[in-house]
Scaffold this motif. Structure first.
Motif, PDB file in Angstrom:
ATOM      1  N   GLN A  10       0.835  -1.207   0.000  1.00 36.24           N
ATOM      2  CA  GLN A  10       0.000   0.000   0.000  1.00 36.24           C
ATOM      3  C   GLN A  10       0.870   1.257   0.000  1.00 36.24           C
ATOM      4  OE1 GLN A  10      -2.917  -0.017   3.088  1.00 36.24           O
ATOM      5  NE2 GLN A  10      -3.778   1.944   2.495  1.00 36.24           N
ATOM      6  N   ALA A  11       1.912   1.237   0.853  1.00 30.06           N
ATOM      7  CA  ALA A  11       2.802   2.405   0.924  1.00 30.06           C
ATOM      8  C   ALA A  11       4.083   2.175   0.116  1.00 30.06           C
ATOM      9  CB  ALA A  11       3.141   2.710   2.371  1.00 30.06           C
ATOM     10  N   SER A  12       4.001   1.255  -0.822  1.00 29.54           N
ATOM     11  CA  SER A  12       5.101   0.889  -1.745  1.00 29.54           C
ATOM     12  C   SER A  12       6.246   0.122  -1.086  1.00 29.54           C
ATOM     13  CB  SER A  12       5.666   2.100  -2.489  1.00 29.54           C
ATOM     14  OG  SER A  12       4.639   2.714  -3.224  1.00 29.54           O
ATOM     15  N   ARG A  18       8.815  -1.043 -18.690  1.00 28.23           N
ATOM     16  CA  ARG A  18       7.499  -1.716 -18.630  1.00 28.23           C
ATOM     17  C   ARG A  18       6.483  -0.888 -17.832  1.00 28.23           C
ATOM     18  NH1 ARG A  18       3.879  -3.173 -19.594  1.00 28.23           N
ATOM     19  NH2 ARG A  18       2.726  -5.096 -19.842  1.00 28.23           N
ATOM     20  N   VAL A  19       6.986  -0.153 -16.828  1.00 26.36           N
ATOM     21  CA  VAL A  19       6.072   0.675 -16.024  1.00 26.36           C
ATOM     22  C   VAL A  19       6.166   2.159 -16.426  1.00 26.36           C
ATOM     23  CG1 VAL A  19       6.094  -0.903 -14.050  1.00 26.36           C
ATOM     24  CG2 VAL A  19       7.740   0.960 -14.114  1.00 26.36           C
ATOM     25  N   SER A  20       6.730   2.392 -17.602  1.00 26.87           N
ATOM     26  CA  SER A  20       6.853   3.744 -18.180  1.00 26.87           C
ATOM     27  C   SER A  20       7.587   4.717 -17.259  1.00 26.87           C
ATOM     28  CB  SER A  20       5.471   4.319 -18.516  1.00 26.87           C
ATOM     29  OG  SER A  20       4.739   3.407 -19.273  1.00 26.87           O
ATOM     30  N   LEU A  21       8.728   4.283 -16.765  1.00 23.42           N
ATOM     31  CA  LEU A  21       9.499   5.142 -15.860  1.00 23.42           C
ATOM     32  C   LEU A  21      10.980   5.177 -16.252  1.00 23.42           C
ATOM     33  CD1 LEU A  21       8.476   4.585 -12.124  1.00 23.42           C
ATOM     34  CD2 LEU A  21       8.302   6.678 -13.433  1.00 23.42           C
ATOM     35  N   GLU A  22      11.246   5.331 -17.529  1.00 26.68           N
ATOM     36  CA  GLU A  22      12.654   5.315 -17.955  1.00 26.68           C
ATOM     37  C   GLU A  22      13.388   6.536 -17.394  1.00 26.68           C
ATOM     38  OE1 GLU A  22      10.002   5.269 -19.956  1.00 26.68           O
ATOM     39  OE2 GLU A  22      10.270   3.910 -21.645  1.00 26.68           O
ATOM     40  N   GLY A  23      14.651   6.335 -17.068  1.00 29.43           N
ATOM     41  CA  GLY A  23      15.516   7.460 -16.702  1.00 29.43           C
ATOM     42  C   GLY A  23      15.434   7.926 -15.262  1.00 29.43           C
ATOM     43  N   VAL A  24      14.792   7.147 -14.417  1.00 30.10           N
ATOM     44  CA  VAL A  24      14.720   7.585 -13.005  1.00 30.10           C
ATOM     45  C   VAL A  24      15.628   6.726 -12.121  1.00 30.10           C
ATOM     46  CG1 VAL A  24      12.384   8.507 -13.181  1.00 30.10           C
ATOM     47  CG2 VAL A  24      12.716   6.137 -12.471  1.00 30.10           C
ATOM     48  N   ASN A  25      16.536   5.979 -12.765  1.00 29.45           N
ATOM     49  CA  ASN A  25      17.373   5.010 -12.032  1.00 29.45           C
ATOM     50  C   ASN A  25      18.036   5.573 -10.788  1.00 29.45           C
ATOM     51  OD1 ASN A  25      16.987   4.258 -14.793  1.00 29.45           O
ATOM     52  ND2 ASN A  25      18.445   2.596 -14.460  1.00 29.45           N
ATOM     53  N   ASP A  26      18.548   6.807 -10.894  1.00 32.74           N
ATOM     54  CA  ASP A  26      19.353   7.337  -9.800  1.00 32.74           C
ATOM     55  C   ASP A  26      18.574   8.167  -8.786  1.00 32.74           C
ATOM     56  OD1 ASP A  26      21.582   6.120 -10.860  1.00 32.74           O
ATOM     57  OD2 ASP A  26      21.984   7.806 -12.206  1.00 32.74           O
ATOM     58  N   LYS A  27      17.272   8.242  -8.959  1.00 36.25           N
ATOM     59  CA  LYS A  27      16.473   9.000  -7.995  1.00 36.25           C
ATOM     60  C   LYS A  27      16.208   8.150  -6.759  1.00 36.25           C
ATOM     61  CE  LYS A  27      13.779  12.063 -11.022  1.00 36.25           C
ATOM     62  NZ  LYS A  27      14.335  13.331 -10.596  1.00 36.25           N
ATOM     63  N   LYS A  66       4.551   3.862  -6.711  1.00 32.70           N
ATOM     64  CA  LYS A  66       3.753   2.647  -6.963  1.00 32.70           C
ATOM     65  C   LYS A  66       4.314   1.900  -8.164  1.00 32.70           C
ATOM     66  CE  LYS A  66       0.200   3.328  -4.070  1.00 32.70           C
ATOM     67  NZ  LYS A  66      -0.171   2.467  -2.970  1.00 32.70           N
ATOM     68  N   ARG A  67       4.668   2.668  -9.201  1.00 32.60           N
ATOM     69  CA  ARG A  67       5.183   2.014 -10.408  1.00 32.60           C
ATOM     70  C   ARG A  67       6.552   1.387 -10.157  1.00 32.60           C
ATOM     71  NH1 ARG A  67       4.327   6.090 -15.252  1.00 32.60           N
ATOM     72  NH2 ARG A  67       4.084   7.700 -13.675  1.00 32.60           N
ATOM     73  N   VAL A  68       7.363   2.053  -9.342  1.00 29.48           N
ATOM     74  CA  VAL A  68       8.659   1.440  -8.979  1.00 29.48           C
ATOM     75  C   VAL A  68       8.388   0.158  -8.181  1.00 29.48           C
ATOM     76  CG1 VAL A  68      10.796   1.727  -7.667  1.00 29.48           C
ATOM     77  CG2 VAL A  68       9.895   3.649  -8.960  1.00 29.48           C
ATOM     78  N   GLY A  69       7.382   0.229  -7.306  1.00 27.78           N
ATOM     79  CA  GLY A  69       6.997  -0.962  -6.522  1.00 27.78           C
ATOM     80  C   GLY A  69       6.592  -2.104  -7.432  1.00 27.78           C
ATOM     81  N   ILE A  70       5.845  -1.774  -8.494  1.00 28.53           N
ATOM     82  CA  ILE A  70       5.431  -2.817  -9.449  1.00 28.53           C
ATOM     83  C   ILE A  70       6.659  -3.352 -10.189  1.00 28.53           C
ATOM     84  CG2 ILE A  70       4.105  -3.276 -11.558  1.00 28.53           C
ATOM     85  CD1 ILE A  70       2.037  -1.217 -10.537  1.00 28.53           C
ATOM     86  N   ALA A  71       7.544  -2.424 -10.586  1.00 32.63           N
ATOM     87  CA  ALA A  71       8.765  -2.851 -11.294  1.00 32.63           C
ATOM     88  C   ALA A  71       9.576  -3.817 -10.431  1.00 32.63           C
ATOM     89  CB  ALA A  71       9.604  -1.631 -11.665  1.00 32.63           C
ATOM     90  N   ASP A  92      -1.604  -4.627  -2.544  1.00 37.07           N
ATOM     91  CA  ASP A  92      -2.417  -4.158  -1.414  1.00 37.07           C
ATOM     92  C   ASP A  92      -2.798  -2.704  -1.675  1.00 37.07           C
ATOM     93  OD1 ASP A  92      -3.685  -3.901   0.973  1.00 37.07           O
ATOM     94  OD2 ASP A  92      -1.874  -3.863   2.207  1.00 37.07           O
ATOM     95  N   GLU A  93      -4.037  -2.495  -1.985  1.00 33.49           N
ATOM     96  CA  GLU A  93      -4.579  -1.160  -2.269  1.00 33.49           C
ATOM     97  C   GLU A  93      -3.647  -0.354  -3.180  1.00 33.49           C
ATOM     98  OE1 GLU A  93      -6.869   0.710   0.445  1.00 33.49           O
ATOM     99  OE2 GLU A  93      -7.391  -1.077   1.564  1.00 33.49           O
ATOM    100  N   PRO A  94      -3.496  -0.794  -4.423  1.00 32.56           N
ATOM    101  CA  PRO A  94      -2.545  -0.113  -5.320  1.00 32.56           C
ATOM    102  C   PRO A  94      -2.950   1.311  -5.668  1.00 32.56           C
ATOM    103  CG  PRO A  94      -3.805  -1.762  -6.518  1.00 32.56           C
ATOM    104  CD  PRO A  94      -4.160  -1.933  -5.088  1.00 32.56           C
TER     105      PRO A  94
END
Lengths: 253, 248
Positions: free
Chosen positions: A85-87, A124-133, A144-149, A162-164
C-alpha cells in the motif's frame, strides 16, 4: 491458481476471517473488495504467508502453502511479487538499487544483465531514466510504479497488490490498474488485488470477491456487479447517490 | 517485568537468533552488508571511543595520584594501575556501554523503522531470511570491529594517563613508562578481548531484537531504541561480573 479452503483467522477473541473458501485464477485480476475492517488485508497477508491461518488451508496450485518448511516457503516466495500500500521501497536505496535488490540477492546475473533487466522493468512501467532518484524524490504514483517494477523483476507467477490505488488521483489510478492488468494478461500470472477503488472493480475485476464481516458475501465479475441484487454488494459499491444514478443509467441503456 | 514476560522475550530472542543462523541466500550480499556495518560501527565510533578513552586514562591517573599521595606506594605504580584498570575493566566496559548507546540505539531504530515501513515484510515476501540478513552482518561486524575499538581505547587510555600525569608534573616520564611496563600479565589482554567479544554480541543482538519486533508507531520505535540501550547496558554489566568471576 491459488485456493483457500475454509480459512479462519483470529486475533485473541476477535475472529477476523470466518471460513473463507475461494479461488484466485491465473491470467486474471482477482479483486478482494469490502469495507474497511472486513478482513481484506488479513486475507492478503495470509495469502502471502505474512500471517498463518488459525485453521484451514491455502493451496498454491497443488502445494499446501500453510505447511511448507522454511526452505520451500522461500522457494515459493521467489515466485511471488508484492506491491505494498505504501510501496515499501527501501528509502536509502535509489530506484535502480530497489529494483535490483531481488536480482542481487537471488540471481547470478552479471552487472550488465541486471541493469538491462532493471531498465526493462522500468520501461514496462513507463518510468525510464529515473534510475538514480531516491524514492523520496519521486511522486506517489511513481513510487507505486517502482513498486510494481520491483515486484515483477524476478518474473513472478503470483502478484499481490495491497490497495494499489490508495492515495492516487483518478487518472494515475487508471494507469496503475491498466499496468497491472496488462502484466497479468501478458505473463498469465495470478494477480490478487486488495482494493476498495470502484474504478478498479469496474475496469479490471475479472474475478471479484466481496468480504463482509470476515465472510465471502458475494463473488462474480465486473459485468455481474451491475446486475447483482446482493444487498451487501449494492450497499458497498453504490454507497453514494451519485453512483446509484450512474448504475441506473447504465442499466437503462 | 513478570517472569512470564521475561521468558516470552527470552524465547523470542532465541528463536530470532536460531533463524538468523542460516546459510545466506547470497554470500556476496551478506559480505557487502557486513563491510557496511563494520564501517558504521567501527569508523563511525572511532572519535567517541577515542575521546572517552583519553579521559578514562587521564582521570584514572589523576585519581590514583591523589589516593596514593603521602603513602609508601611508589609513584610509578600509577602507570601500572592505569594500564591494568583500563585493559581489564575500563576500556572494554565503558567503551561497550557507550557503544550500546551509540550503535545499539542506531541498530534498533534502523531495523524498527524497516519493520514499520514494511521493508521487512517486503524482503520476507521476496524470499529473504530477514532475521539472517538484518542481524548476522551486524553481529559479525561488531565481533570484528568492537574488540579492535576496545584495544585502541585501552592504548589511548594509557596515553591519556601519560598526558594527565607527566606534563602536569605528577610524575616523571621514566616513572610512568616503568609503571606501564611493570607486572604485565598477558591473560589480562585475553580477558579484555573475551569481554569485548561478549559485550559486542550482547549489544548487537539485543538491539536487533528490540528493533526486529517493534510494533506501533514512532513512540514505540523510540521506546525500542531506549530499551535496546537499557537492556544492553544491564546485560553488559551482568556479563562483566560473570566474566570477572570466571576469569579471575
Amino acid at each position: 491458481m491459488i485456493r483457500t479452503e475454509n480459512v479462519f483467522k483470529s486475533f485473541g477473541e476477535a475472529e477476523i476471517l470466518k471460513g473463507i473458501s475461494t479461488e484466485f485464477y491465473s491470467g486474471q485480476t482477482n479483486l478482494i473488495i469490502g469495507r474497511s475492517g472486513a478482513g481484506k488485508t488479513v486475507l492478503l497477508k495470509l495469502l502471502v504467508g505474512l500471517l498463518s491461518p488459525t485453521s484451514g488451508n491455502i493451496w498454491y496450485n497443488d502445494v499446501d502453502f500453510c505447511n511448507l518448511n522454511k526452505k520451500d516457503l522461500r522457494a515459493i516466495r521467489m515466485k511471488v511479487g508484492m506491491l505494498f500500500q505504501a510501496s515499501a521501497l527501501f528509502d536509502s536505496m535509489t530506484v535502480e538499487q530497489n529494483i535490483r535488490f531481488p536480482l542481487d540477492m537471488f540471481t547470478n546475473m552479471t552487472k550488465k544483465e541486471k541493469l538491462d533487466r532493471v531498465n526493462y522493468c522500468l520501461e514496462r512501467v513507463s518510468l525510464e531514466g529515473v534510475n538514480d532518484k531516491y524514492p523520496s524524490e519521486t511522486s506517489g504514483g511513481m513510487q507505486k510504479r517502482v513498486g510494481i517494477a520491483r515486484a515483477i523483476v524476478l518474473d513472478p507467477i503470483y502478484l499481490f497488490c495491497d490497495e494499489p490505488n490508495s492515495g492516487l488521483d483518478p487518472k494515475t489510478s487508471i494507469v496503475i490498474d491498466e499496468l497491472i492488468r496488462s502484466i497479468t494478461e501478458e505473463k498469465q500470472i495470478t494477480t490478487v488485488i486488495n482494493t476498495h477503488d470502484m474504478n478498479s472493480v469496474m475496469e479490471i475485476g475479472d474475478n471479484i470477491i466481496l468480504l463482509h464481516q470476515g465472510e465471502v458475501a458475494w463473488r462474480g465479475n465486473k459485468t455481474e456487479v451491475l446486475e447483482s441484487e446482493n444487498q451487501i454488494l449494492r450497499d458497498f459499491i453504490f454507497a453514494s447517490p451519485f453512483l446509484q444514478r450512474l448504475r441506473d443509467t447504465a442499466l437503462e441503456k | 517485568m513478570g517472569i512470564s514476560k521475561f521468558l516470552y522475550h527470552l524465547g523470542r530472542y532465541v528463536l530470532m537468533m536460531r533463524t538468523a543462523i542460516a546459510r545466506p541466500e547470497k554470500l556476496s550480499m551478506y559480505y557487502r552488508e557486513t563491510l557496511r556495518q563494520m564501517n558504521d560501527i567501527g569508523i563511525g565510533s572511532l572519535v567517541i571511543v577515542g575521546l572517552i578513552a583519553v579521559f578514562i586514562g587521564a582521570v584514572t591517573a589523576v585519581q590514583f595520584a591523589y589516593q596514593l599521595e603521602g603513602s609508601f606506594v611508589p609513584r610509578y605504580y600509577i602507570g601500572y594501575i592505569v594500564r591494568d584498570s583500563t585493559i581489564i575493566e575500563l576500556a572494554p566496559t565503558i567503551s561497550c556501554l557507550v557503544l550500546a548507546g551509540k550503535v545499539g540505539s542506531n541498530i534498533a531504530a534502523e531495523i524498527g523503522g524497516m519493520r514499520q515501513k514494511e521493508h521487512i515484510d517486503a524482503m520476507e515476501i521476496m524470499g529473504v531470511n530477514t532475521a539472517a540478513y538484518l542481524v548476522m552482518p551486524k553481529v559479525i561486524a561488531a565481533l570484528f570491529v568492537i574488540p579492535m575499538l576496545v584495544a585502541l581505547a585501552a592504548f589511548i587510555s594509557i596515553i591519556g594517563g601519560y598526558l594527565a600525569s607527566v606534563p602536569t608534573g605528577l610524575m616523571s616520564d621514566a616513572e610512568y613508562v616503568l609503571g606501564v611496563r611493570s607486572f604485565f600479565e598477558q591473560r589480562n589482554i585475553t580477558m579484555m578481548f573475551v569481554k569485548s567479544l561478549v559485550f559486542a554480541f550482547i549489544l548487537t543482538t539485543v538491539s536487533c531484537y528490540q528493533g526486529y519486533y517493534v510494533k506501533g508507531g514512532s513512540i514505540e520505535l523510540g521506546r525500542a531504541s531506549t530499551n535496546a540501550v537499557v537492556f544492553s547496558d544491564i546485560l553488559i554489566l551482568l556479563a562483566d561480573y560473570l566474566i570477572a568471576i570466571i576469569l579471575t
